[in-house]
Design a protein around this motif. Structure first.
Motif, PDB file in Angstrom:
ATOM      1  N   CYS A 119       7.383  -6.477   0.344  1.00 14.65           N
ATOM      2  CA  CYS A 119       7.980  -6.071  -0.934  1.00 14.65           C
ATOM      3  C   CYS A 119       9.418  -6.593  -1.006  1.00 14.65           C
ATOM      4  O   CYS A 119      10.185  -6.463  -0.059  1.00 14.65           O
TER       5      CYS A 119
ATOM      6  N   ILE B 135       3.430  -4.722   2.554  1.00 15.37           N
ATOM      7  CA  ILE B 135       2.552  -4.148   1.528  1.00 15.37           C
ATOM      8  C   ILE B 135       1.161  -3.987   2.141  1.00 15.37           C
ATOM      9  O   ILE B 135       0.443  -4.967   2.357  1.00 15.37           O
TER      10      ILE B 135
ATOM     11  N   GLY C 193      -0.850  -5.904  -4.816  1.00 18.05           N
ATOM     12  CA  GLY C 193       0.587  -5.868  -5.005  1.00 18.05           C
ATOM     13  C   GLY C 193       0.883  -6.194  -6.458  1.00 18.05           C
ATOM     14  O   GLY C 193      -0.027  -6.482  -7.241  1.00 18.05           O
TER      15      GLY C 193
END
Length: 518
Positions: free
Chosen positions: A17, A24, A29
């Motif tokens: 991230c 993640i 995402g």
């Protein structure tokens, strides 16, 4: 989040991230389709880092960058596209901005303001935040936790005082900067005056111009080829097609394009949206259209007269049996629109007023309507001018507009030249002032131990200086150097360029533009 166009994506490789720098987990995402900012779903609501597409609108004072020669930067990331710098890239010598060679056109002029230049001079100075490319051991000034990352562009650093902070922490910092622990060694910008006009930072900071020239040439050559192939290879998928996109006449003449890959059954609006995002434009795609060009037209010098000949621009699908080699983005004509006017006399902060203009609006009528909105309605229109400012990454260009020029026509001309340039253009209302021109030019490399008269004679002979606007203010006999005080910009520029090619007693001369320290 500011300016971003996030969509949910399926992750196929380890991903971090850009907001919290954590891994993640899972298969999903959120990716900005314009600037490639990647985020957890839980972090989306906290993202305050603006998208590259709106970065020009957030600039307080337009200041061009000072790029050195292209180099290899390990574990660094591009500020524009947020991807790693695997190939030669540029670094600003003043504010540490890193950028790919093909992204440099999309970086706006948000460098540090190191001196006053008579254009937009502030009395208070804010932190100059630069995102990412911190060391992995960097620690946040506020929460004391690690804020650097070698995986993504993340973390913030003030280029004046050097404090470091997380993306979540820097927004709560007091905006005014006190220049930190080095404040006793720093000349604040309001103490340094340099009316440089066409002199760039290279001239003032003595960064090698030969290297800079080479990199400029490389940029012109590679702007199309390298920029197009870095992310998108020619699609071998029969359901997709790769299109060559230009953003205006200037790109066509330079053959600087970007490639996009779209489904063959894509609608026009989907392709227009993809084309705009390739140029970091997040405007409403309904305001634009794509026009086709044959290769013959692209090679023709008479580009401008052919641009209005759109071919079947209302087709529902871009796909045809023979796909055109190139497309050009065009803004649809408007009868009226809202423009922003920035007052140049503000000493604190940044503000603008919005004004609706139509096909009859001239520069003079804009000035007349803007002054009351800024509390200056009692003053004469003749005391003000409207200045167009192009905030390019390498140069800030200013042009005073003629009072009778039609504003909508001017906007149309800019967009026809380059949609990207329109995104980097502002209009300032400026007070007319009769400023006294004074350029101090240091000239070295002269024979030592001569009298002031002898130095003046050498300069007259070698540089043909005009004594009515040029005088010798300081002489350094031991070093063979003088300082010229010049009261004409064009004469200063002429002498500066001539000095670089002048040899006296087999020794080359050198010149430096000197600031005035207040």
């Amino acid at each position: 989040p500011p300016g971003h166009a996030f969509r949910r994506v399926t992750l196929t490789k380890p991903t971090f991230c850009h907001y919290c720098t954590d891994f993640i987990w899972g298969l999903a995402g959120y990716l900005c389709e314009v600037c490639n900012f990647m985020s957890h779903e839980k972090c989306l609501k906290n993202v305050k880092i603006p998208c590259s597409c709106i970065a020009p609108s957030l600039v307080r004072v337009p200041v061009a960058h000072c790029f050195g020669p292209p180099g290899h930067y390990k574990k660094k990331f591009c500020t524009v596209c947020r991807k790693s710098l695997e190939s030669p890239a540029f670094r600003c010598e003043v504010c540490e901005l890193h950028v790919h060679t093909d992204c440099i056109l999309f970086a706006c002029s948000d460098c540090r303001q190191c001196h006053q230049d008579g254009h937009l001079d502030h009395d208070t100075y804010h932190h100059h935040w630069r995102e990412g490319n911190l060391s992995s051991s960097a620690r946040c000034e506020f929460c004391k936790k690690t804020c650097g990352s070698s995986e993504v562009l993340s973390g913030m650093r003030c280029e004046w005082c050097g404090i470091l902070a997380h993306a979540a922490c820097y927004v709560i910092v007091t905006p005014e900067c006190t220049f930190g622990r080095l404040r006793n060694m720093i000349l604040p910008p309001n103490c340094v005056q340099l009316f440089s006009r066409n002199f760039s930072k290279l001239h003032c900071f003595r960064i090698s111009e030969n290297l800079q020239t080479e990199s400029d040439e490389d940029d012109d050559v590679d702007g199309s080829t390298q920029g197009s192939t870095k992310d998108i290879q020619i699609s071998t998928d029969s359901s997709k097609q790769t299109l060559k996109i230009f953003d205006g006449n200037d790109a066509v003449k330079r053959n600087q394009f970007r490639l996009i890959s779209v489904p063959r059954i894509a609608k026009n609006e989907e392709v227009v949206e993809a084309a705009l995002r390739a140029y970091y434009i997040n405007d409403d795609q309904q305001e634009y259209e794509l026009q086709t060009f044959t290769q013959q037209v692209l090679l023709s010098d008479d580009v401008i007269n052919r641009n209005d000949a759109a071919e079947d621009s209302n087709l529902g699908s871009v796909f045809r049996e023979s796909v055109p080699e190139a497309w050009i983005i065009r803004a649809k004509p408007k009868d009226e629109e809202v423009i922003r006017i920035y007052p140049a006399w503000l000493k604190v902060g940044m503000a603008y007023v919005s004004l609706r203009v139509n096909k009859d609006s001239t520069v003079q009528t804009v000035i007349k309507e803007v002054l009351p909105l800024l509390g200056r309605q009692t003053e004469s229109l003749q005391n003000f001018k409207l200045v167009e400012v192009l905030m390019g990454s390498k140069q800030v260009q200013r042009m005073v507009l003629d009072n009778q020029e039609l504003i909508l026509n001017r906007l149309k001309d800019i967009r026809k030249t380059s949609i990207r340039q329109m995104n980097q253009t502002r209009f300032y209302i400026v007070e007319n002032s009769k400023s006294i021109v004074q350029v101090n030019l240091f000239v070295g490399g002269l024979p030592p131990q001569l009298s002031p008269e002898e130095y003046t004679n050498i300069l007259k002979e070698e540089l043909a200086i005009k004594t009515n606007v040029v005088s010798v203010s300081h002489v350094y006999q031991a070093q063979g150097a003088v300082v010229l005080q010049i009261s004409c910009f064009s004469e200063a520029e002429r002498i500066y360029m001539l000095v670089k090619d002048t040899v006296v007693n087999d020794k080359p001369l050198n010149a430096v533009v000197l600031p005035a320290v207040m």
